[in-house]
Design a protein around this motif. Structure first.
Motif, short mmCIF file in Angstrom:
data_model
loop_
_atom_site.label_atom_id
_atom_site.label_comp_id
_atom_site.label_asym_id
_atom_site.label_seq_id
_atom_site.Cartn_x
_atom_site.Cartn_y
_atom_site.Cartn_z
N ASP A 169 -1.35 -2.58 -4.44
CA ASP A 169 -2.78 -2.73 -4.75
C ASP A 169 -3.65 -1.59 -4.28
O ASP A 169 -4.83 -1.52 -4.68
N ARG A 170 -3.12 -0.67 -3.45
CA ARG A 170 -3.94 0.44 -2.96
C ARG A 170 -3.08 1.68 -2.76
O ARG A 170 -1.86 1.58 -2.57
N VAL A 211 0.86 -1.19 0.00
CA VAL A 211 0.00 0.00 0.00
C VAL A 211 0.89 1.24 0.00
O VAL A 211 1.82 1.33 0.82
N MET A 239 -7.79 -11.31 0.21
CA MET A 239 -6.69 -11.32 1.17
C MET A 239 -7.04 -12.21 2.36
O MET A 239 -8.19 -12.42 2.67
N SER A 297 0.12 -3.02 5.49
CA SER A 297 -1.22 -3.02 4.91
C SER A 297 -2.27 -3.10 6.01
O SER A 297 -3.29 -2.39 5.96
N PRO A 327 -8.86 -5.89 1.20
CA PRO A 327 -9.33 -6.10 -0.18
C PRO A 327 -9.74 -7.56 -0.38
O PRO A 327 -9.27 -8.46 0.31
N ASN A 359 -9.44 1.09 -5.72
CA ASN A 359 -8.28 0.90 -4.86
C ASN A 359 -7.59 2.21 -4.49
O ASN A 359 -6.46 2.22 -4.01
N GLN A 412 2.68 -5.17 -7.59
CA GLN A 412 1.83 -5.65 -6.48
C GLN A 412 1.52 -4.54 -5.47
O GLN A 412 1.41 -4.80 -4.28
N ALA A 441 0.10 -2.36 -10.56
CA ALA A 441 -0.37 -3.75 -10.59
C ALA A 441 0.79 -4.71 -10.77
O ALA A 441 0.87 -5.75 -10.10
N HIS A 478 -11.80 4.94 -8.80
CA HIS A 478 -11.01 3.72 -8.73
C HIS A 478 -11.21 3.04 -7.38
O HIS A 478 -11.05 3.68 -6.33
N ARG A 505 -1.06 3.07 -13.11
CA ARG A 505 -1.87 2.00 -12.54
C ARG A 505 -1.39 0.63 -13.02
O ARG A 505 -1.38 -0.34 -12.25
#
Length: 263
Positions: free
Chosen positions: A31-32, A3, A263, A248, A260, A55, A29, A26, A53, A22
Motif C-alpha cells: 500500500d505504500r 510497505v 489501519m 509498516s 494510512p 501512497n 497489498q 494494490a 500519489h 500501481r
C-alpha cells in the motif's frame, strides 16, 4: 499491508509502466512505497511521483557510485528536502566495489559527499538512507564522526556481516532486507536477518533491481516485496502478517508518517 521502503520508480523501465505497477501493488497489498533519489538531476521526477500519489514518498540525495553529476551541498539538500512529501536524505553512503584502478584513499570525494548528506540530515532531522558496499568500516566510522549518535536512518539492501549489523543497530539505525534474502546463496545474510529484532527491520525491493525468488533475474517491482516478507517471516518463525504489520510500523516511525486510513 506491506510497505516497499526503497524503490526507484522514476527509472525508465518502471516509470513507463507506472499505472500497471500501481495496479500490481494494490493486488499484492503493497500500500505504500518510498521513491529513492540517486542524483540531483533526477530529483524533480522523484518528488513529482510522490506529490502525485498519496501512497508514495520521496528522498533527496546523490548515490555514492554516481560520478559526473551535480555535486550536492548541505544547503541544496536542505532546501530540496523541504519540498512536499520528501521524508529522507539519500540514497547516500560509500561504495568501494568498483574502484576502477583507484585506491581507497582516492575516494575521499565520496567520503566528503557522504559527510554532506549526514550534515543535511542532522540539520533537517531527517533519516538517512544508507548504501554501503565494500566500505562498511568507513561508513560506520563516518557516521560516528559526523553524527555522534544523533543521526538516524536505515542501512538499505543489507548484505554486510553480522558485525556490521551490530554496528548499525548500536548507532540506532534500522536494517532493510531486499530480495537478496530469498537467494539460496544468502546463507550469512539469513543469519543476520534472524538476529536483527523485527522492530528494527524494514523490507524493500530496490526495484528495478534484485528481484526475489521466484522472479530472480527479471525486472523487480514493489509488488514483489511480499516475497521478502515471507522469507523474513520464515526466518523469524512468525507469520507474514506479523512481519507486514511490524515493518509498516517501523516505516511510519522512522519516516514520521501517519498510519494510512483504515489501519
Amino acid at each position: 499491508m506491506f510497505v516497499d521502503s526503497h524503490c526507484h520508480l522514476s527509472f525508465p523501465e518502471l516509470h513507463a509502466r507506472l499505472d500497471e505497477i500501481r495496479a500490481e501493488m494494490a493486488a499484492a497489498q503493497v500500500d505504500r512505497a518510498l521513491c529513492i533519489c540517486t542524483t540531483l538531476e533526477e530529483f524533480d521526477g522523484v518528488q513529482a511521483l510522490a506529490a502525485a500519489h498519496d501512497n508514495f514518498w520521496a528522498s533527496v540525495g546523490v548515490h555514492p557510485d554516481n560520478e559526473d553529476v551535480l555535486e550536492p551541498s548541505v544547503e541544496t539538500l536542505v532546501a530540496l528536502s523541504r519540498r512536499d512529501k520528501v521524508v529522507a536524505i539519500g540514497e547516500t553512503g560509500l561504495d568501494y566495489y568498483r574502484l576502477n584502478g583507484r585506491s581507497i584513499a582516492d575516494m575521499e570525494w565520496q567520503r566528503e559527499r557522504f559527510r554532506v548528506h549526514i550534515r543535511a540530515g542532522l540539520e533537517r532531522d531527517l533519516p538517512l538512507v544508507i548504501h554501503t558496499r565494500s566500505a562498511s568500516d568507513d561508513t560506520v566510522a563516518l557516521l560516528k564522526e559526523q553524527g555522534a549518535g544523533r543521526s538516524r536512518g536505515v542501512f538499505h539492501c543489507f548484505t554486510e556481516t553480522m558485525a556490521v549489523a551490530r554496528d548499525a543497530l548500536d548507532l540506532g539505525f534500522l536494517i532493510s532486507f531486499s530480495g537478496i534474502l530469498t537467494f539460496k546463496s544468502a546463507v550469512e545474510l539469513k543469519e543476520v536477518a534472524r538476529y536483527v529484532p523485527l522492530d528494527r527491520c524494514l523490507i524493500e525491493t530496490d526495484s528495478p533491481y534484485l528481484a526475489p525468488v521466484p522472479y530472480r533475474g527479471k525486472t523487480n517491482s514493489p509488488a514483489y516485496v511480499p516475497y521478502v516478507a515471507k522469507q523474513l517471516a520464515e526466518l523469524k518463525g512468525c507469520t507474514v502478517e506479523e512481519v507486514a504489520a511490524q515493518t509498516s510500523r517501523n516505516f511510519e516511525a522512522l519516516f514520521r508518517l501517519p498510519e494510512p486510513a483504515g489501519m
